[in-house]
Design a protein around this motif. Sequence first.
Motif, PDB file in Angstrom:
ATOM      1  N   GLU A   8     -27.767  22.274  55.749  1.00 55.31           N
ATOM      2  CA  GLU A   8     -28.586  23.412  55.375  1.00 55.31           C
ATOM      3  C   GLU A   8     -28.982  24.186  56.629  1.00 55.31           C
ATOM      4  OE1 GLU A   8     -31.739  22.762  52.570  1.00 55.31           O
ATOM      5  OE2 GLU A   8     -30.836  20.894  51.849  1.00 55.31           O
ATOM      6  N   PRO A   9     -29.347  25.450  56.457  1.00 55.93           N
ATOM      7  CA  PRO A   9     -29.823  26.213  57.616  1.00 55.93           C
ATOM      8  C   PRO A   9     -31.069  25.559  58.219  1.00 55.93           C
ATOM      9  CG  PRO A   9     -29.391  27.654  55.753  1.00 55.93           C
ATOM     10  CD  PRO A   9     -29.308  26.266  55.234  1.00 55.93           C
ATOM     11  N   ARG A  20     -32.161  23.531  49.659  1.00 53.03           N
ATOM     12  CA  ARG A  20     -31.197  23.397  48.573  1.00 53.03           C
ATOM     13  C   ARG A  20     -31.854  22.753  47.360  1.00 53.03           C
ATOM     14  NH1 ARG A  20     -26.440  21.417  51.660  1.00 53.03           N
ATOM     15  NH2 ARG A  20     -25.885  23.535  52.252  1.00 53.03           N
ATOM     16  N   GLU A  21     -32.702  21.760  47.608  1.00 53.96           N
ATOM     17  CA  GLU A  21     -33.363  21.069  46.495  1.00 53.96           C
ATOM     18  C   GLU A  21     -34.249  22.024  45.709  1.00 53.96           C
ATOM     19  OE1 GLU A  21     -36.415  17.313  45.665  1.00 53.96           O
ATOM     20  OE2 GLU A  21     -35.911  17.895  47.720  1.00 53.96           O
ATOM     21  N   TYR A  58     -27.573  28.498  51.850  1.00 53.21           N
ATOM     22  CA  TYR A  58     -27.677  27.163  51.273  1.00 53.21           C
ATOM     23  C   TYR A  58     -26.562  26.885  50.271  1.00 53.21           C
ATOM     24  CZ  TYR A  58     -32.372  27.487  53.206  1.00 53.21           C
ATOM     25  OH  TYR A  58     -33.439  27.639  54.059  1.00 53.21           O
ATOM     26  N   ILE A  59     -26.180  27.921  49.527  1.00 55.10           N
ATOM     27  CA  ILE A  59     -25.200  27.777  48.445  1.00 55.10           C
ATOM     28  C   ILE A  59     -24.276  28.987  48.501  1.00 55.10           C
ATOM     29  CG2 ILE A  59     -24.880  27.672  45.942  1.00 55.10           C
ATOM     30  CD1 ILE A  59     -27.708  26.410  45.819  1.00 55.10           C
ATOM     31  N   ALA A  60     -22.971  28.718  48.545  1.00 47.85           N
ATOM     32  CA  ALA A  60     -22.019  29.815  48.744  1.00 47.85           C
ATOM     33  C   ALA A  60     -21.663  30.532  47.453  1.00 47.85           C
ATOM     34  CB  ALA A  60     -20.758  29.290  49.420  1.00 47.85           C
ATOM     35  N   THR A  61     -21.605  29.821  46.333  1.00 45.88           N
ATOM     36  CA  THR A  61     -21.141  30.403  45.074  1.00 45.88           C
ATOM     37  C   THR A  61     -21.954  29.851  43.915  1.00 45.88           C
ATOM     38  OG1 THR A  61     -19.535  28.638  44.657  1.00 45.88           O
ATOM     39  CG2 THR A  61     -18.766  30.536  45.959  1.00 45.88           C
ATOM     40  N   LYS A  62     -21.856  30.522  42.780  1.00 47.98           N
ATOM     41  CA  LYS A  62     -22.506  30.019  41.570  1.00 47.98           C
ATOM     42  C   LYS A  62     -21.903  28.670  41.179  1.00 47.98           C
ATOM     43  CE  LYS A  62     -23.519  30.996  36.731  1.00 47.98           C
ATOM     44  NZ  LYS A  62     -23.442  31.957  35.617  1.00 47.98           N
ATOM     45  N   GLU A  63     -20.603  28.476  41.398  1.00 48.15           N
ATOM     46  CA  GLU A  63     -19.965  27.212  41.043  1.00 48.15           C
ATOM     47  C   GLU A  63     -20.589  26.059  41.827  1.00 48.15           C
ATOM     48  OE1 GLU A  63     -18.318  30.094  41.536  1.00 48.15           O
ATOM     49  OE2 GLU A  63     -18.012  30.287  39.350  1.00 48.15           O
ATOM     50  N   GLU A  64     -20.886  26.293  43.123  1.00 53.99           N
ATOM     51  CA  GLU A  64     -21.572  25.254  43.894  1.00 53.99           C
ATOM     52  C   GLU A  64     -22.952  24.976  43.312  1.00 53.99           C
ATOM     53  OE1 GLU A  64     -19.756  25.514  48.429  1.00 53.99           O
ATOM     54  OE2 GLU A  64     -21.802  26.184  48.037  1.00 53.99           O
ATOM     55  N   LEU A  65     -23.644  26.016  42.905  1.00 59.00           N
ATOM     56  CA  LEU A  65     -24.969  25.822  42.314  1.00 59.00           C
ATOM     57  C   LEU A  65     -24.881  24.977  41.049  1.00 59.00           C
ATOM     58  CD1 LEU A  65     -27.987  26.379  42.150  1.00 59.00           C
ATOM     59  CD2 LEU A  65     -27.459  28.568  41.045  1.00 59.00           C
ATOM     60  N   LEU A  66     -23.907  25.262  40.203  1.00 57.35           N
ATOM     61  CA  LEU A  66     -23.752  24.483  38.976  1.00 57.35           C
ATOM     62  C   LEU A  66     -23.429  23.026  39.296  1.00 57.35           C
ATOM     63  CD1 LEU A  66     -21.754  27.008  36.754  1.00 57.35           C
ATOM     64  CD2 LEU A  66     -24.207  26.543  36.715  1.00 57.35           C
ATOM     65  N   MET A  69     -26.591  21.369  40.282  1.00 60.51           N
ATOM     66  CA  MET A  69     -27.452  21.155  39.124  1.00 60.51           C
ATOM     67  C   MET A  69     -27.014  19.914  38.348  1.00 60.51           C
ATOM     68  SD  MET A  69     -27.720  25.121  37.875  1.00 60.51           S
ATOM     69  CE  MET A  69     -28.386  24.734  36.239  1.00 60.51           C
ATOM     70  N   VAL A  70     -25.707  19.798  38.115  1.00 60.50           N
ATOM     71  CA  VAL A  70     -25.195  18.638  37.387  1.00 60.50           C
ATOM     72  C   VAL A  70     -25.509  17.365  38.159  1.00 60.50           C
ATOM     73  CG1 VAL A  70     -23.110  17.466  36.592  1.00 60.50           C
ATOM     74  CG2 VAL A  70     -23.393  19.916  36.189  1.00 60.50           C
ATOM     75  N   ASP A  71     -25.312  17.392  39.469  1.00 61.42           N
ATOM     76  CA  ASP A  71     -25.567  16.176  40.244  1.00 61.42           C
ATOM     77  C   ASP A  71     -27.040  15.821  40.231  1.00 61.42           C
ATOM     78  OD1 ASP A  71     -24.149  14.166  41.933  1.00 61.42           O
ATOM     79  OD2 ASP A  71     -25.709  14.767  43.365  1.00 61.42           O
ATOM     80  N   ALA A  72     -27.918  16.821  40.216  1.00 60.16           N
ATOM     81  CA  ALA A  72     -29.348  16.527  40.132  1.00 60.16           C
ATOM     82  C   ALA A  72     -29.680  15.806  38.831  1.00 60.16           C
ATOM     83  CB  ALA A  72     -30.153  17.821  40.251  1.00 60.16           C
TER      84      ALA A  72
END
Length: 226
Positions: A8-9, A20-21, A58-66, A69-72
């Motif tokens: 993270e930055p 990121r969290e 922190y997050i490059a794309t919406k796909e990374e965000l999803l 989220m799933v991993d959380a």
Amino acid sequence: MLVWERPEPPERPVPTPLSRERIVRTAIRLADADGLEAVSLRKVAAALDVGPMRLYGYIATKEELLDLMVDAVYAEIRPSGDGWREVLTSVAELTRRAAHRHEWLADLIGGRPQLGPNALARGEAVLAALDGVDLDLVMPVVGAVDAYVIGTVRREIAERRAERASGMDQRQWQAASGPYLVRMFATGRFPALETVIRDAAHLDADETFRIGLGFLLDGIGAGIPS
């Protein structure tokens, strides 16, 4: 570099600190309230009261965000038990409960394996419980349980969404459809279906899930050489 390994930055003094969290927690809150349609980097940034460009550190794309989220949510799935049957039962029930808490999860699981640390921890716990099972059978066993759970939760979530869209719960929908079915059964073309609908026990979703899972695990037990 995958998001799981990308640092993270560095922290810096700003009015609204980010992590990121925190971004992922906010995205999950939006999705829990209004579905995946409510999730985008722009909408998450607005909810955090920051500019969208700050999120890209922190997050490059919406796909990374999803994926995050799933991993959380996978952190909520910690199977337990003694032996493969108890552990597979535990992971099935916990995954179903997580999908009921986070309906959007049903739209994101079932494709390529999740590679986040919480998903890997879940997979490790399940595979460790299958230690001693023929190595070539391990993934088909896990795949069968996952397919059962994913299929069930998608059907259950689809029912929830249909209730919201139609304004009718399952009993109301059945009552509205009843006269049509009576007319169709009167043709004599569907005797087996008529018998089941008229005479079989109408189990609730929890009972149906447990019974079906038990049948599946019985079959797995019969197929695993002792």
